[in-house]
Write a protein that holds these residues in place. Structure first.
Motif, mmCIF file in Angstrom:
data_model
loop_
_atom_site.group_PDB
_atom_site.id
_atom_site.type_symbol
_atom_site.label_atom_id
_atom_site.label_comp_id
_atom_site.label_asym_id
_atom_site.label_seq_id
_atom_site.Cartn_x
_atom_site.Cartn_y
_atom_site.Cartn_z
ATOM 1 N N UNK A 46 61.895 49.098 67.199
ATOM 2 C CA UNK A 46 60.729 49.271 68.084
ATOM 3 C C UNK A 46 59.417 49.445 67.321
ATOM 4 N N UNK A 47 59.451 50.179 66.212
ATOM 5 C CA UNK A 47 58.224 50.388 65.448
ATOM 6 C C UNK A 47 57.776 49.118 64.735
ATOM 7 N N UNK A 48 58.727 48.300 64.286
ATOM 8 C CA UNK A 48 58.365 47.030 63.650
ATOM 9 C C UNK A 48 57.664 46.123 64.660
ATOM 10 N N UNK A 49 58.218 46.018 65.861
ATOM 11 C CA UNK A 49 57.583 45.186 66.891
ATOM 12 C C UNK A 49 56.238 45.775 67.327
ATOM 13 N N UNK A 50 56.150 47.081 67.390
ATOM 14 C CA UNK A 50 54.867 47.712 67.735
ATOM 15 C C UNK A 50 53.822 47.403 66.669
ATOM 16 N N UNK A 51 54.220 47.447 65.407
ATOM 17 C CA UNK A 51 53.287 47.114 64.323
ATOM 18 C C UNK A 51 52.831 45.665 64.444
ATOM 19 N N UNK A 52 53.759 44.763 64.738
ATOM 20 C CA UNK A 52 53.385 43.353 64.876
ATOM 21 C C UNK A 52 52.407 43.175 66.038
ATOM 22 N N UNK A 53 52.687 43.821 67.159
ATOM 23 C CA UNK A 53 51.783 43.731 68.313
ATOM 24 C C UNK A 53 50.393 44.258 67.968
ATOM 25 N N UNK A 54 50.350 45.365 67.232
ATOM 26 C CA UNK A 54 49.066 45.927 66.826
ATOM 27 C C UNK A 54 48.305 45.013 65.884
ATOM 28 N N UNK A 55 49.015 44.357 64.980
ATOM 29 C CA UNK A 55 48.371 43.426 64.054
ATOM 30 C C UNK A 55 47.818 42.213 64.793
ATOM 31 N N UNK A 56 48.536 41.756 65.810
ATOM 32 C CA UNK A 56 48.036 40.649 66.637
ATOM 33 C C UNK A 56 46.781 41.103 67.377
ATOM 34 N N UNK A 57 46.828 42.291 67.979
ATOM 35 C CA UNK A 57 45.685 42.807 68.738
ATOM 36 C C UNK A 57 44.452 42.960 67.851
ATOM 37 N N UNK A 58 44.665 43.296 66.595
ATOM 38 C CA UNK A 58 43.547 43.468 65.655
ATOM 39 C C UNK A 58 43.148 42.156 64.983
ATOM 40 N N UNK A 59 43.819 41.091 65.355
ATOM 41 C CA UNK A 59 43.568 39.749 64.822
ATOM 42 C C UNK A 59 43.809 39.656 63.316
ATOM 43 N N UNK A 60 44.795 40.417 62.852
ATOM 44 C CA UNK A 60 45.190 40.342 61.452
ATOM 45 C C UNK A 60 46.353 39.382 61.255
ATOM 46 N N UNK A 61 47.091 39.109 62.323
ATOM 47 C CA UNK A 61 48.121 38.078 62.317
ATOM 48 C C UNK A 61 47.985 37.278 63.608
ATOM 49 N N UNK A 62 48.537 36.070 63.579
ATOM 50 C CA UNK A 62 48.495 35.215 64.769
ATOM 51 C C UNK A 62 49.782 34.421 64.843
ATOM 52 N N UNK A 63 50.093 34.006 66.063
ATOM 53 C CA UNK A 63 51.260 33.157 66.266
ATOM 54 C C UNK A 63 50.950 31.775 65.710
ATOM 55 N N UNK A 64 51.915 31.219 64.982
ATOM 56 C CA UNK A 64 51.719 29.891 64.392
ATOM 57 C C UNK A 64 52.731 28.882 64.904
ATOM 58 N N UNK A 65 53.676 29.310 65.715
ATOM 59 C CA UNK A 65 54.688 28.418 66.256
ATOM 60 C C UNK A 65 55.847 29.217 66.791
ATOM 61 N N UNK A 66 56.937 28.545 67.045
ATOM 62 C CA UNK A 66 58.144 29.220 67.509
ATOM 63 C C UNK A 66 59.359 28.438 67.049
ATOM 64 N N UNK A 67 60.506 29.085 67.127
ATOM 65 C CA UNK A 67 61.768 28.452 66.783
ATOM 66 C C UNK A 67 62.835 28.981 67.724
ATOM 67 N N UNK A 68 63.897 28.222 67.919
ATOM 68 C CA UNK A 68 64.954 28.707 68.813
ATOM 69 C C UNK A 68 65.657 29.911 68.203
ATOM 70 N N UNK A 69 66.143 30.771 69.072
ATOM 71 C CA UNK A 69 66.907 31.931 68.644
ATOM 72 C C UNK A 69 68.027 32.159 69.632
ATOM 73 N N UNK A 70 68.766 33.195 69.451
ATOM 74 C CA UNK A 70 69.777 33.546 70.439
ATOM 75 C C UNK A 70 69.041 34.210 71.584
ATOM 76 N N UNK A 71 68.829 33.496 72.651
ATOM 77 C CA UNK A 71 68.017 33.975 73.761
ATOM 78 C C UNK A 71 66.705 33.227 73.764
ATOM 79 N N UNK A 72 65.612 33.936 74.026
ATOM 80 C CA UNK A 72 64.315 33.246 74.080
ATOM 81 C C UNK A 72 63.881 32.726 72.710
ATOM 82 N N UNK A 73 62.941 31.790 72.724
ATOM 83 C CA UNK A 73 62.387 31.264 71.477
ATOM 84 C C UNK A 73 61.707 32.403 70.702
ATOM 85 N N UNK A 74 61.768 32.313 69.412
ATOM 86 C CA UNK A 74 61.175 33.346 68.547
ATOM 87 C C UNK A 74 59.810 32.872 68.077
ATOM 88 N N UNK A 75 58.817 33.730 68.271
ATOM 89 C CA UNK A 75 57.452 33.415 67.856
ATOM 90 C C UNK A 75 57.298 33.693 66.372
#
Length: 128
Positions: A46-75
Motif C-alpha cells: 500500500x505504501x509503495x502504491x501511495x508513493x507512486x500516486x503521490x509522485x504522479x500528483x507532483x508530476x515527478x513521474x508519468x504514465x508512459x504505457x501499459x502492459x498486460x498483467x494478471x487482471x487489469x493492464x499494468x500502467x
C-alpha cells in the motif's frame, strides 16, 4: 507555498523508476522484504502504491504505457525531467542524520550502483 519534501518512500520509488520504467507491481517486488532493495529497506505494497500516486500528483513521474498483467493492464511509469533531477539531487547528497545511515545511505548506494554511477563522490561527501 513550498512543496512538502519527498519522503524516503518517494525517493526509493523514484530511484527505481529512474533505473527503468516499470509498473507498480514491479516496484512492490523490488521493495518487498525479500527484494534486492527490500533487504536494505522495505516498503509495504500500500505504501509503495501511495508513493507512486503521490509522485504522479507532483508530476515527478508519468504514465508512459501499459502492459498486460494478471487482471487489469499494468500502467508503466517513468520519471519526468523534473523527477529525474529530483532523484539525481537526492542520490548525490549525503545523509544528514546518523540514524539514517543504515537505511537511507545504504539505499542511496544501492540505487547509485544500479544506475551505474560512481559511489566515491557520495561517500566523500558523507565523510564531511
Amino acid at each position: 507555498m513550498t512543496a512538502k519534501p519527498l519522503a524516503l518512500a518517494d525517493h526509493a520509488v523514484l530511484g527505481l523508476l529512474a533505473e527503468q520504467p516499470r509498473h507498480g507491481w514491479a516496484v512492490v517486488r523490488e521493495l518487498a522484504p525479500d527484494g534486492e532493495l527490500g533487504r536494505i529497506w522495505s516498503l509495504s505494497r500500500p505504501f509503495a502504491y501511495r508513493a507512486m500516486d503521490g509522485l504522479v500528483a507532483r508530476r515527478l513521474v508519468r504514465a508512459t504505457g501499459s502492459e498486460p498483467g494478471q487482471g487489469p493492464r499494468r500502467t508503466i511509469y517513468a520519471p519526468t525531467a523534473t523527477g529525474r533531477r529530483a532523484v539525481d539531487r537526492w542520490l548525490a547528497e549525503p545523509v544528514h542524520h546518523l540514524r539514517d545511515v543504515r537505511t537511507e545511505l545504504l539505499l542511496k548506494l544501492a540505487l547509485n550502483r544500479r544506475l551505474g554511477r560512481e559511489l566515491r563522490p557520495l561517500l566523500r561527501e558523507q565523510q564531511h
